[in-house]
Scaffold this motif. Sequence first.
Motif, PDB file in Angstrom:
ATOM      1  N   ALA A 154       8.176  14.043  -2.004  1.00 35.30           N
ATOM      2  CA  ALA A 154       9.141  13.594  -1.005  1.00 35.30           C
ATOM      3  C   ALA A 154       8.506  12.944   0.221  1.00 35.30           C
ATOM      4  N   PRO A 155       7.388  13.464   0.767  1.00 41.53           N
ATOM      5  CA  PRO A 155       6.799  12.790   1.942  1.00 41.53           C
ATOM      6  C   PRO A 155       6.378  11.355   1.650  1.00 41.53           C
ATOM      7  N   GLU A 156       5.740  11.132   0.499  1.00 41.34           N
ATOM      8  CA  GLU A 156       5.303   9.776   0.144  1.00 41.34           C
ATOM      9  C   GLU A 156       6.507   8.854  -0.076  1.00 41.34           C
ATOM     10  N   ALA A 157       7.554   9.382  -0.713  1.00 40.49           N
ATOM     11  CA  ALA A 157       8.753   8.582  -0.940  1.00 40.49           C
ATOM     12  C   ALA A 157       9.429   8.230   0.380  1.00 40.49           C
ATOM     13  N   ALA A 158       9.526   9.195   1.290  1.00 32.70           N
ATOM     14  CA  ALA A 158      10.157   8.948   2.592  1.00 32.70           C
ATOM     15  C   ALA A 158       9.376   7.915   3.397  1.00 32.70           C
ATOM     16  N   LEU A 159       8.048   8.038   3.378  1.00 30.64           N
ATOM     17  CA  LEU A 159       7.215   7.067   4.099  1.00 30.64           C
ATOM     18  C   LEU A 159       7.419   5.665   3.549  1.00 30.64           C
ATOM     19  N   ALA A 160       7.399   5.543   2.218  1.00 27.63           N
ATOM     20  CA  ALA A 160       7.549   4.220   1.603  1.00 27.63           C
ATOM     21  C   ALA A 160       8.912   3.614   1.912  1.00 27.63           C
ATOM     22  N   LYS A 161       9.971   4.392   1.713  1.00 32.26           N
ATOM     23  CA  LYS A 161      11.315   3.846   1.934  1.00 32.26           C
ATOM     24  C   LYS A 161      11.532   3.492   3.396  1.00 32.26           C
ATOM     25  N   ALA A 162      11.040   4.313   4.327  1.00 31.97           N
ATOM     26  CA  ALA A 162      11.218   4.029   5.749  1.00 31.97           C
ATOM     27  C   ALA A 162      10.498   2.749   6.153  1.00 31.97           C
ATOM     28  N   ARG A 220      16.803   7.727   8.622  1.00 26.53           N
ATOM     29  CA  ARG A 220      17.023   8.987   7.910  1.00 26.53           C
ATOM     30  C   ARG A 220      15.729   9.454   7.246  1.00 26.53           C
ATOM     31  N   HIS A 221      14.982   8.528   6.672  1.00 23.19           N
ATOM     32  CA  HIS A 221      13.737   8.915   6.006  1.00 23.19           C
ATOM     33  C   HIS A 221      12.652   9.291   7.009  1.00 23.19           C
ATOM     34  N   ARG A 222      12.645   8.653   8.185  1.00 21.60           N
ATOM     35  CA  ARG A 222      11.670   9.065   9.202  1.00 21.60           C
ATOM     36  C   ARG A 222      11.954  10.489   9.679  1.00 21.60           C
ATOM     37  N   ALA A 223      13.234  10.794   9.858  1.00 20.33           N
ATOM     38  CA  ALA A 223      13.603  12.148  10.267  1.00 20.33           C
ATOM     39  C   ALA A 223      13.234  13.162   9.176  1.00 20.33           C
ATOM     40  N   ALA A 224      13.477  12.783   7.917  1.00 21.33           N
ATOM     41  CA  ALA A 224      13.125  13.664   6.804  1.00 21.33           C
ATOM     42  C   ALA A 224      11.618  13.861   6.734  1.00 21.33           C
ATOM     43  N   LEU A 225      10.864  12.786   6.962  1.00 26.89           N
ATOM     44  CA  LEU A 225       9.402  12.881   6.919  1.00 26.89           C
ATOM     45  C   LEU A 225       8.890  13.800   8.024  1.00 26.89           C
ATOM     46  N   ALA A 226       9.470  13.676   9.210  1.00 34.36           N
ATOM     47  CA  ALA A 226       9.061  14.552  10.314  1.00 34.36           C
ATOM     48  C   ALA A 226       9.295  16.013   9.953  1.00 34.36           C
ATOM     49  N   ALA A 281       0.827  -1.206   0.000  1.00 34.73           N
ATOM     50  CA  ALA A 281       0.000   0.000   0.000  1.00 34.73           C
ATOM     51  C   ALA A 281       0.864   1.260   0.000  1.00 34.73           C
ATOM     52  N   VAL A 282       1.884   1.322   0.853  1.00 33.28           N
ATOM     53  CA  VAL A 282       2.685   2.548   0.921  1.00 33.28           C
ATOM     54  C   VAL A 282       3.573   2.693  -0.315  1.00 33.28           C
ATOM     55  N   ALA A 283       4.051   1.575  -0.865  1.00 36.76           N
ATOM     56  CA  ALA A 283       4.869   1.652  -2.076  1.00 36.76           C
ATOM     57  C   ALA A 283       4.038   2.123  -3.262  1.00 36.76           C
ATOM     58  N   ARG A 284       2.828   1.603  -3.392  1.00 40.43           N
ATOM     59  CA  ARG A 284       1.947   2.031  -4.480  1.00 40.43           C
ATOM     60  C   ARG A 284       1.552   3.497  -4.320  1.00 40.43           C
ATOM     61  N   HIS A 285       1.341   3.909  -3.099  1.00 38.85           N
ATOM     62  CA  HIS A 285       0.988   5.307  -2.849  1.00 38.85           C
ATOM     63  C   HIS A 285       2.126   6.238  -3.268  1.00 38.85           C
ATOM     64  N   ALA A 286       3.361   5.820  -3.026  1.00 36.45           N
ATOM     65  CA  ALA A 286       4.517   6.652  -3.375  1.00 36.45           C
ATOM     66  C   ALA A 286       4.631   6.833  -4.884  1.00 36.45           C
ATOM     67  N   VAL A 287       4.484   5.749  -5.652  1.00 31.18           N
ATOM     68  CA  VAL A 287       4.625   5.895  -7.106  1.00 31.18           C
ATOM     69  C   VAL A 287       3.413   6.609  -7.703  1.00 31.18           C
ATOM     70  N   ALA A 288       2.253   6.471  -7.069  1.00 32.20           N
ATOM     71  CA  ALA A 288       1.091   7.221  -7.532  1.00 32.20           C
ATOM     72  C   ALA A 288       1.325   8.716  -7.362  1.00 32.20           C
ATOM     73  N   ALA A 289       1.994   9.096  -6.269  1.00 27.80           N
ATOM     74  CA  ALA A 289       2.313  10.512  -6.054  1.00 27.80           C
ATOM     75  C   ALA A 289       3.266  11.028  -7.125  1.00 27.80           C
TER      76      ALA A 289
END
Length: 385
Positions: free
Chosen positions: A314-322, A369-375, A297-305
């Motif tokens: 960037a938020p969707e990508a950071a969430l997916a990668k984290a 790193r991605h969680r910190a970036a997302l925050a 779900a989160v990976a599909r959401h990132a590429v949809a963004a």
Amino acid sequence: MTTSPRTAAGPGSADTGLLYSDVEDDLRKELRTLLTDRCPAADLPARVEAEQPHDTGLWTALAAELGVTGLPVPMERGGAGAGWRETAVVLEELGRAAAPVPYLASSVLATAALLAAGDGRLLPEVASGDRIAALAVPFSSPPDLPFPDTVRYADGGLSGTVTSVAGARSADVLLVPASGGDGPGLYAVDTAAVGHTVRRTARCSLDLTRPLADVALHAAPATALATGDEAGRLLRRALTTGAALLASEQLGVAQWCLSTTVAYVRERHQFARPVGSFQAVKHRLADLWTLVMQARAVARHAVAALDSGTADPAPEAALAKAFVSEVVVEAAETALQLHGGIGFTWEHPVHVYLKRAKSSALALGTADRHRAALAHLVDLPAAGA
């Protein structure tokens, strides 16, 4: 195969749903058929000992037979006119096969940079798969990486060193971020044309299906793709796209680990019963199935963004990668443990997937790193603030 372009009406109208379209399902079937024939999991332990940095025959098949090396590239620039969602399906299947091809390096990272630059010279050759490109940054680089300064541009040439570059050993073209008198810039270097001015030294990599190399440049002739703030924007866009798409590849790895382990515990018997009939094993695999579905779900959401025309994905990508980075490691460790003794042998491919999982979790930014970036991206207060 020729992938049909999107029929959505205009920019920003790409489907943002999490389900797969009929085109994506057909693409997956063709890819899985090809990879089952050309890249069976049982052959991976022997394949990673080969001297070639990647499987040239499989790359040619992906480019010439299926035409998937330029999916997000517009048709007028030599691509398929599809999008990042279709590219994500390819990466899921390549991850499922742990395929030793430079698809992420060339068809994602480099292609994203060239698309953002509006390039019309290199992009058609890269989209067709005739030339392989690589973004010359360390493979661990996160999207919020400060602009690199290990390479300098002067008098029409680049000099400096970049370590641990994915796809560099196979690359015909290097896209190199560099500093100079006019500030930051992103430059293209033709590795075939410059000879000894570019030196590539193989690095010892945990994931033997994705070799890394150090790149040393000595006054290498270079062509500017972008300079100033635009160069920084291009680099961030390429790394953000790479992080989002890497999550889809990780999803494919996790799916292989889950499916293969479920099949194994059904047929492996202990105490005259299938191992999979024991409650502890059932619960562990049920928990893993839930994690994999969440990862999807989160990976599909990132590429949809990426495809929807979002100003900053960037938020969707950071969430997916984290999230997916931790899921794929959990899946690979579970597969290794539930395969028992056979899983610890070199002959069984599960160790190849564990190494792919661990190395991809560190690539393009760690989960922390991605969680910190997302925050930061969503204005969450820092710890202790």
